[in-house]
Write an enzyme that holds these catalytic residues in place. Structure first.
Site, PDB file in Angstrom:
ATOM      1  N   GLY A 155      -7.602  -4.934 -18.622  1.00  0.00           N
ATOM      2  CA  GLY A 155      -8.341  -4.876 -17.256  1.00  0.00           C
ATOM      3  C   GLY A 155      -8.546  -3.527 -16.896  1.00  0.00           C
ATOM      4  O   GLY A 155      -8.208  -2.405 -16.857  1.00  0.00           O
ATOM      5  N   GLY A 156     -10.315  -3.254 -16.865  1.00  0.00           N
ATOM      6  CA  GLY A 156     -10.530  -2.205 -16.524  1.00  0.00           C
ATOM      7  C   GLY A 156     -11.566  -1.918 -15.114  1.00  0.00           C
ATOM      8  O   GLY A 156     -12.150  -1.158 -15.197  1.00  0.00           O
ATOM      9  N   CYS A 202       0.884  -1.050   0.077  1.00  0.00           N
ATOM     10  CA  CYS A 202       0.027   0.365   0.427  1.00  0.00           C
ATOM     11  C   CYS A 202       0.574   1.230   0.065  1.00  0.00           C
ATOM     12  O   CYS A 202       0.958   2.531  -0.905  1.00  0.00           O
ATOM     13  CB  CYS A 202      -0.940  -0.180   0.816  1.00  0.00           C
ATOM     14  SG  CYS A 202      -2.302   1.120   1.448  1.00  0.00           S
ATOM     15  N   HIS A 217     -23.577  24.186   3.492  1.00  0.00           N
ATOM     16  CA  HIS A 217     -23.733  24.652   2.655  1.00  0.00           C
ATOM     17  C   HIS A 217     -23.484  25.996   2.058  1.00  0.00           C
ATOM     18  O   HIS A 217     -22.740  26.681   3.302  1.00  0.00           O
ATOM     19  CB  HIS A 217     -25.479  24.916   2.515  1.00  0.00           C
ATOM     20  CG  HIS A 217     -26.042  25.456   1.575  1.00  0.00           C
ATOM     21  ND1 HIS A 217     -26.952  25.068   0.771  1.00  0.00           N
ATOM     22  CD2 HIS A 217     -26.151  26.792   0.450  1.00  0.00           C
ATOM     23  CE1 HIS A 217     -26.698  25.720  -0.947  1.00  0.00           C
ATOM     24  NE2 HIS A 217     -26.756  27.023  -0.840  1.00  0.00           N
TER      25      HIS A 217
END
Length: 479
Positions: free
Chosen positions: A181-182, A44, A444
């Site tokens: 590979g998708g 990782c 907001h």
């Protein structure tokens, strides 16, 4: 023979391994952490999540600069210094490597660099640069991770054929590049190279990219990828690769027939395989499945009671945060707690553009199970914040239990979905209802409001969307 004796031995220093070692130490255990690499952090940190996200961030700036022309701001063509970009990426890795080593020292976790091999169910032999070290343990946690799969037919010994590990080294910017590979790795790294200037072709054996994600969440990703990539070929299989001078000749076939095409580089991203070979698992009697993942129960125990396996090596979803969660569960089990991984919800995140994230039950899974659910969606085209970002291609959806309105799952596609999904995870884990989400005041204008809006759409009282089936029928929210 001289033995080192430890209460807990952890094999593998990735996000599962070092988390387990540190957590065990915090519970008063005498811990040894073994890793074959001197740079701690596992796949990782060293060749996966962290370097890829660094490169994604860097190349997103190029995309944003190009996109800015649509609202009146123009930049010149970017100058790309690959050496500087690579050094910056590597500096991030080095800082985090050092941080883990420092924490190991502070937490009194002994670190041993070398290859660990089981002698029996209580003993490990570690092959180090200075010789062999034998270790006796009371409990052991195996966290050795996985590696990119490279089918034998593609393994030509040619460095122009890369896995994700080599692709992150960005040795050059190839003019043409094939991504086999998708899935999330292929699309993420394909996007990086595309932004740097490569012409990208994606070949996917299935009919859709990002298998496992709901189609409505994948749709915006596919749309943008088709605009930025040279070609995306689904329902297509690669049959052969061969070296032709400085190119890779790739033969593939689909409903249109067979074709051969030349590429400067090929990225093979067709999944990952466990690092279970050469561990001496059979010496300890540890069982693996037919794909060589170690078999574990819901306590992360192997068939040998004092030996646990976590993270990629234990199969399931191969994600770093899953490994970290399992690290805590395994240590708690060692400490005598009654634990279980059943019912734990692991969020999935794809760092494409736009990002995709989901947790809990998906709409696709519900359909496959024949499970009745209510689905409430809020399009980001009605989000003030998304409009101000000029990114209205997003969507937030709730998967709800019909009888109770309980949140069973959350799906998000759009910029920042990786950050937004945490609220969805909390809602699913806490068994919150859509009503609970509608009562939480969100700031907001933000993208986080889209979770609130999804709940309000469901009840028919959204201020920014219209739900014809509920409009005029909304009941007052109970407080």
């Amino acid at each position: 023979m001289n033995y080192l004796e430890k209460q807990v031995v952890v094999i593998g220093a990735g996000p599962g391994g070092y988390a387990a070692a540190f957590y065990a130490a915090s519970h008063g255990k005498d811990v040894l952490l073994i890793d074959k690499n001197s740079s701690l952090g596992g796949v990782c940190l060293n060749e996966g999540c962290i370097p890829s996200k660094a490169l994604i961030h860097a190349t997103e700036l190029i995309k944003e600069a190009n996109h800015a022309e649509s609202f009146g701001i123009s930049f010149g063509k970017p100058k790309i210094d690959l050496d500087k970009l690579r050094n910056w990426k590597n500096s991030i890795i080095s800082k985090l490597n050092g941080g883990i080593k420092m924490l190991a020292d502070k937490k009194n976790v002994t670190v041993l660099n070398g290859r660990a091999i089981f002698e029996d169910e209580k003993t490990i032999r570690v092959e180090t640069e200075s010789g062999q070290q034998f270790v006796k343990f009371e409990d052991c946690i195996i966290a050795v991770g996985s590696k990119p799969a490279l089918p034998a037919a593609f393994d030509l010994g040619n460095k122009r054929i890369m896995t994700s590990k080599e692709a992150l080294d960005i040795e050059e910017i190839p003019e043409t590049m094939l991504v086999v590979g998708g899935g999330y790795i292929g699309l993420e790294l394909g996007s990086v190279y595309s932004a740097l200037g490569s012409k990208i072709t994606v070949i996917e054996a299935f009919s859709n990219m990002l298998a496992g994600a709901d189609p409505d969440l994948v749709r915006p990703v596919s749309k943008l990828a088709k605009e930025r990539f040279k070609e995306i070929l689904t329902d297509t299989k690669v049959s052969k690769m061969a070296t032709k001078g400085k190119k890779i000749a790739v033969s593939y076939e689909n409903s249109n027939g067979k074709k051969e095409e030349l590429f400067d580089r090929v990225l093979v991203s067709v999944g990952r395989v466990p690092n279970s070979d050469d561990l001496g698992l059979s010496n300890a009697g540890i069982e693996v499945d037919d794909k060589k993942f170690i078999k574990v129960n819901d306590k992360l125990e192997t068939n040998i009671k004092n030996i646990y396996a976590i993270g990629d090596i234990a199969g399931g979803i191969l994600l770093a945060h899953k490994a970290s969660m399992e690290a805590k569960k395994a240590v708690e089990s060692i400490c005598g707690d009654n634990v279980s991984t059943n019912g734990v919800h692991i969020p999935a995140v794809v760092f494409t553009d736009p990002e995709v994230a989901w947790c809990g039950l998906t709409e696709t899974e519900a359909k496959e199970k024949g499970q009745k659910v209510n689905v409430s969606k809020f399009s980001w085209s009605a989000s003030g914040r998304a409009l101000s970002l000029d990114r209205t291609d997003g969507l937030t959806k709730l998967i709800l239990e019909p009888e109770t309105d309980k949140v069973l799952g959350v799906g998000i596609v759009g910029p920042g979905a990786s950050e937004l999904i945490a609220e969805g995870c909390l809602a699913v884990e806490m068994e919150a209802t859509a009503e609970d989400l509608s009562l939480v005041v969100h700031p907001h204008p933000t993208l986080s409001e889209t979770l609130l809006e999804s709940a309000e759409v469901f009840y028919g009282h959204s201020a920014h969307a219209f739900n014809p089936s509920k409009e005029g029928k909304a009941n007052p929210v109970k407080v």
